[in-house]
Structures are given as C-alpha cells and as structure tokens.
Design an enzyme around this catalytic site. Structure first.
Site, PDB file in Angstrom:
ATOM      1  N   LYS A   1      -4.583  -1.314   3.897  1.00  0.00           N
ATOM      2  CA  LYS A   1      -4.926  -2.712   3.643  1.00  0.00           C
ATOM      3  C   LYS A   1      -3.695  -3.603   3.515  1.00  0.00           C
ATOM      4  O   LYS A   1      -3.782  -4.816   3.702  1.00  0.00           O
ATOM      5  CB  LYS A   1      -5.820  -2.812   2.410  1.00  0.00           C
ATOM      6  CG  LYS A   1      -7.208  -2.231   2.690  1.00  0.00           C
ATOM      7  CD  LYS A   1      -8.189  -2.492   1.570  1.00  0.00           C
ATOM      8  CE  LYS A   1      -9.605  -2.105   1.973  1.00  0.00           C
ATOM      9  NZ  LYS A   1      -9.754  -0.646   2.205  1.00  0.00           N
TER      10      LYS A   1
HETATM   11  C1  LIG Z   1     -10.666   0.020   3.034  1.00  0.00           C
HETATM   12  C2  LIG Z   1     -10.376   1.420   3.407  1.00  0.00           C
HETATM   13  C3  LIG Z   1     -11.062   2.068   4.453  1.00  0.00           C
HETATM   14  C4  LIG Z   1     -12.198   1.420   5.210  1.00  0.00           C
HETATM   15  O1  LIG Z   1     -11.790   0.383   6.054  1.00  0.00           O
HETATM   16  P1  LIG Z   1     -12.878  -0.682   6.589  1.00  0.00           P
HETATM   17  O2  LIG Z   1     -12.059  -1.722   7.272  1.00  0.00           O
HETATM   18  O3  LIG Z   1     -13.563  -1.199   5.373  1.00  0.00           O
HETATM   19  O4  LIG Z   1     -13.791   0.036   7.506  1.00  0.00           O
HETATM   20  C5  LIG Z   1     -10.695   3.365   4.763  1.00  0.00           C
HETATM   21  N1  LIG Z   1      -9.730   4.010   4.077  1.00  0.00           N
HETATM   22  C6  LIG Z   1      -9.053   3.421   3.068  1.00  0.00           C
HETATM   23  C7  LIG Z   1      -8.033   4.196   2.336  1.00  0.00           C
HETATM   24  C8  LIG Z   1      -9.336   2.103   2.702  1.00  0.00           C
HETATM   25  O5  LIG Z   1      -8.665   1.532   1.699  1.00  0.00           O
END
Ligand SMILES: *Cc1c(COP(=O)(O)O)cnc(C)c1O
Length: 549
Positions: free
Chosen positions: A130
């Site tokens: 993120k």
């Molecule tokens: C947010 C997140 C996801 C999922 O991603 P999306 O964009 O919501 O599909 C997967 N793995 C981790 C570690 C995350 O923080």
C-alpha cells in the site's frame, strides 16, 4: 478502445490525452477533473470515478530500460492532464514518493521457483504494497493543498481532515503517506487491541502533530461505522473538509499500474533466453478490495501483453464465486455470522459475515473496486450493440447502478453470460484456504528457503495452480504484498516445526527491532461516533492554535 495490441515495434510518439477527465461508474455525470477525483474519493451518486477514456501507451516498449520513477511518470501522465499538473511538478511528486523506498529498484523482481517470480512490493516505509500508492497520494494531497492555499493565511486556508478506519495495513501506510504534511490532519481509527502488535506500533510511534491514532473500544466494523457516520454528518461536514484515503481513491489505482510495466521489463532483463519483448506474461494477485489487480487490468488495456490476471482470494471469496458462477453475492463466508454468532468451532467471523483469516488485509465481504471492472465489462457489452459512445457509457452506468442496487437490497446480483465471458477472457480466480496458505509458506521455505507472508502465499498458491491450468511456459509474476515480519503469527504458525527456523534471525527487519520501546501517541475513544466527532474537532483546533491560526 484497443487492448493487447502491441505487434508494431515502432515507438509512436507518446499520446498525451490533451485533457483526461473522469466519470462516475453509476451515473450520467462526466467531466470531473483529476483534482476533484482525488480530493473527493467517492462520487455524489455513490459511484466510483474512472477515466472517461482508458489511454493506450502506444510507445510502452520504449520504456523497457527506464528506471521505476520514469515509468511511473510515463504512466501517470497518460491519466493526468499537464494542464492540471505540469510535467515538471508531476515528475517531482513521483520522485519524492519513491525516494522513501529502501530498494533502488523500488519494487524488485526475484525468481522464486521455475517460471514463477515474486514482485516484492514491500520495500516502502511500512513494509506493505500500500505504500506504493499512499506515498504518492500523500504528496498529491499536499500539492493540491499548497496550490489552493496560495496567498491564504490562517483559517482561510483549505484544511483537509482525513478520517479512516483500519484493521492494519491501510492505517500505517496512510499515516506514513500523510505525516508532517501541511494543511492535512489524519485521524486513523483502529479496534483497540485487535490489530497485530507490529501494525499497532507502526501507527502509534508516529509522533507528528497532524497524526491522530484513535483506539476504539470495539471491532473493525464499529470503526468503519463511525467513519461512515462522520462522512454522513452535515455538522462536521459544514465545519471540516473530510477526506478519504481508502482503496477506492483513483490515484491509488493509477500509482499501482507502474509496477506491472516495471516487472515486465525486469523479466526481460532476467530471462533473456525465454522471455522476449512482446511475449505474454501472467500475473497472480492476492486480492481483497480489487484495487491492486484492477491496476493490472489497466496496464493490460494500455497495451501490456498479459495472458491472464489471476485473482487470488482467501476464504472471503466473493470474487472467486463471481468468476465461477456469474453471481456476485454477499453470502457470508462463514455461517456463524448469519446466525448472529461471532465465533463457532473456534472460527471467528465478524457480524457482517467477514471471516477472520490468516491474511487479514484481504478479509472483505464485498470488493469495493470491483464496481470499476463491472463498468468496463458493461461498457464492452453495450458497445457490442454498436450504438454511439455516449449512449454506451450511459448504458454501462445504468447497468452498474442497477447491479449495485440489487447488491444492497437483495444481497447480490447476476450478470449476463456475455459479461461473465468478457471477464473470464482476462481474469481467472482461485480461492486459497488458511490451511493451504500455511502449507504454501511451509513448502516454499523448504524448497527454496524463502519466507512468504500469508497474503503473498495466497498469491503464490494461485500462481502454482494457474501453471497447471494454463501454459507452464508462460512466466508468472506473483505479487508479494507484505513483508513476512508484519504477519509474524501466521509465519510462525507455518514454520515453527522447521528445524533451525529462527524468526528473529531469518525474518525480522532491523527497522522493527526496538519499535516497542519507542514513544507512542494514541488516544482511547468509545464506540460512539459523536464522541469521536468531538475528538476530531478538539484536536484539529489544537493543531490550528499551535500553528498560530
Ligand atoms: C490491501 C492488501 C491486499 C489486498 O489488496 P486489494 O487492492 O485490496 O485487492 C493484499 N495484501 C496485503 C498485504 C494488503 O495490505
């Protein structure tokens, strides 16, 4: 609109859309600027913003030797008009966003096993993917606010109050994206004692005066409800400009497109014998809200040769069920929730039916960004009838509205066969259970000595299955979304019996050592949205006073 066409080798001049505008997935409203889209997050009709036209990167092949930042700039400049953000400013925003990453490659690609490669997206400040989006979003907010506040002083300044709920990853990445930024306060609500110890420390050890951690007595759903109540409250909206950083923000999706291109080019450098410019690649993406993999779909639509995008879900499998049946249904993943119980046979489920798994960042009941893909599929379907473009777009918006209404009122909806088939051309889905997640962490550790975090393990297991279903010769890039130290519990559970496995020596990054001894700033609040509203007012007021306003 073109898709995977890439055969021509001449690098055409980059096509800068003269003025890229955005529309809502649910309505007839069009013509939004990128700035509106970023600052507002959600459209007034409840829909999500998407570009009016998906751009084609006609010269994408000429990007192959460029560093990450330059690819990011090339991608973003196709979505953001230079009249909104001049080229030099956009370059500067991009450069500052990725200077905080620990790896020179920003998102390095490594070979995991055979034709499966891991795209490590966790080298940013909070050790999860993120950061790629939120470092950029934080700088964008700052850029827009500086511009709006030129010549303004004191309380005339446009001050944004970001409010969000987190079960872990989003909160820390948002806090690190916004800490210390002028004219923004950030309030992050987490359920007290219910986020992993590392995630809690990552948030609460940030001491910048514009960062406010609120520990709510309650669960994650309570936190989300408080945030929703604040956004719906006319009183706070009259006095404070509320902003959101959740995964529906279009800027987050755009920032994630870069690493699909970047990893494709890294593969060219690493596998010169078996992978040539123009060859197709497969991506496997651990998915929750569908933001990460949607960026992969945009990359494909821009021209990147993609064989399949593999959606990897955990036991919260609404996406997997959709691709298997054509029905998108809230049906709780675990029956206990339907009966109103929160725990049954030792398995926890939230009130709304979300199951708590070993990959908590993917624990969702519905995937918020899926609505964006639905719009593109509905648009493709409408276009097949051959009407004019404006009509097709309206038609798509009406279709999406009615589906989403059914989701709300009836708990689900089904799509036409053609729509499902269009989706299946680009996507394939796999559901991975907690046990399979643990087995995957274990087997990769045994076979190649690599320690996967549980989210990444879901993606790798789906990648391994896809190799068997589709061609084994096609290279698969599996997205690694978090560092294993963030999810120590699951990793230790998987590897505790492995001889010589030492979590601290093998997994723990130095940045996490001693985090628990640092000063913390967090305020306890009751599960009461009006009390939280009071805290928000009070603390923003304090910030203003400290700034001399
Ligand atoms: C947010 C997140 C996801 C999922 O991603 P999306 O964009 O919501 O599909 C997967 N793995 C981790 C570690 C995350 O923080």
């Amino acid at each position: 609109m073109s898709n995977g066409a890439f055969a021509n080798g001449d690098a055409a001049p980059q096509t800068h859309t003269p003025s890229q505008r955005y529309l809502s997935t649910r309505g007839e409203d069009t013509g939004f600027s990128f700035e509106d889209v970023v600052l507002k997050g959600l459209a007034n009709d409840g829909g999500l913003y998407i570009p009016e036209e998906l751009p084609t990167a006609s010269d994408w092949q000429s990007w192959k030797d460029l560093p990450f930042n330059e690819i990011a700039y090339n991608v973003l400049s196709l979505y953001i008009s230079p009249s909104e953000i001049p080229a030099e400013d956009l370059k500067d925003i991009v450069n500052r966003s990725y200077a905080t990453f620990r790896s020179e490659d920003v998102t390095p690609l490594i070979n995991l096993q055979d034709n499966i490669h891991l795209l490590e997206l966790f080298h940013g400040p909070t050790f999860a993917f993120k950061d790629v989006a939120l470092q950029f979003l934080g700088n964008l907010f700052e850029y827009f606010l500086v511009r709006r506040n030129e010549g303004k002083t004191g309380r005339d300044r446009y001050h944004l109050t970001v409010v969000g709920a987190t079960s872990g990853d989003t909160g820390s990445a948002a806090i690190y994206g916004l800490r210390g930024k002028k004219d923004v306060s950030v309030f992050m609500l987490h359920p007290k004692g219910r986020v992993s110890p590392i995630q809690e420390l990552q948030m609460t050890t940030v001491l910048d005066s514009n960062v406010h951690n609120l520990a709510v007595t309650g669960n994650f759903d309570n936190c989300q409800d408080i945030v929703k109540a604040l956004f719906a409250d006319p009183e706070i909206n009259a006095t404070h400009k509320l902003g959101a950083v959740n995964s529906i923000n279009m800027a987050r999706i755009l920032a994630q497109i870069t690493y699909y291109f970047y990893s494709y080019f890294a593969l060219l450098r690493q596998q010169p014998e078996t992978f040539k410019l123009g060859d197709k690649v497969r991506f496997s993406v651990p998915s929750g809200n569908f933001g990460d993999i949607l960026a992969g779909y945009f990359a494909y639509r821009m021209g990147l040769p993609v064989e399949k995008l593999v959606i990897a879900t955990n036991e919260n499998d609404i996406l997997d069920r959709f691709f298997k049946t054509g029905r998108y249904e809230k049906k709780p993943a675990y029956g206990a929730a339907a009966e109103g119980g929160l725990e049954k046979d030792g398995v926890k489920a939230h009130e709304d039916g979300v199951k708590e798994t070993l990959s908590p960042a993917m624990d969702i009941l519905v995937s918020s960004n899926f609505e964006r893909l639905l719009w593109f599929l509905a648009y493709e379907f409408a276009s097949s009838a051959g009407m004019d473009d404006e009509w097709n777009k309206k038609q798509a918006g009406q279709e999406v509205s009615s589906w989403l209404n059914d989701l709300k009122s009836k708990g689900g909806f089904g799509v036409y066969k053609d729509v499902l088939e269009a989706g299946r051309r680009n996507f394939h889905s796999e559901r991975v259970s907690d046990q399979e997640t643990l087995d995957t962490i274990k087997s990769l550790y045994k076979e190649v000595g690599y320690v996967l975090d549980p989210h990444t393990a879901v993606g790798v297991e789906a990648a391994r299955r896809a190799v068997k279903i589709f061609s084994a010769n096609t290279h698969t890039i599996s997205l690694s979304t978090a560092h294993p130290a963030k999810f120590a519990g699951a990793v230790e559970q998987a590897l505790k019996d492995e001889e010589g496995f030492d979590f601290e020596a093998k997994v723990l990054p130095e940045e996490f050592v001693g985090l628990d001894k640092r000063e913390k700033r967090v305020r306890d609040v009751a599960n009461d949205w009006e009390a939280v509203r009071e805290v928000v007012r009070e603390q923003v007021e304090e910030e203003f006073k400290a700034a001399g306003y």
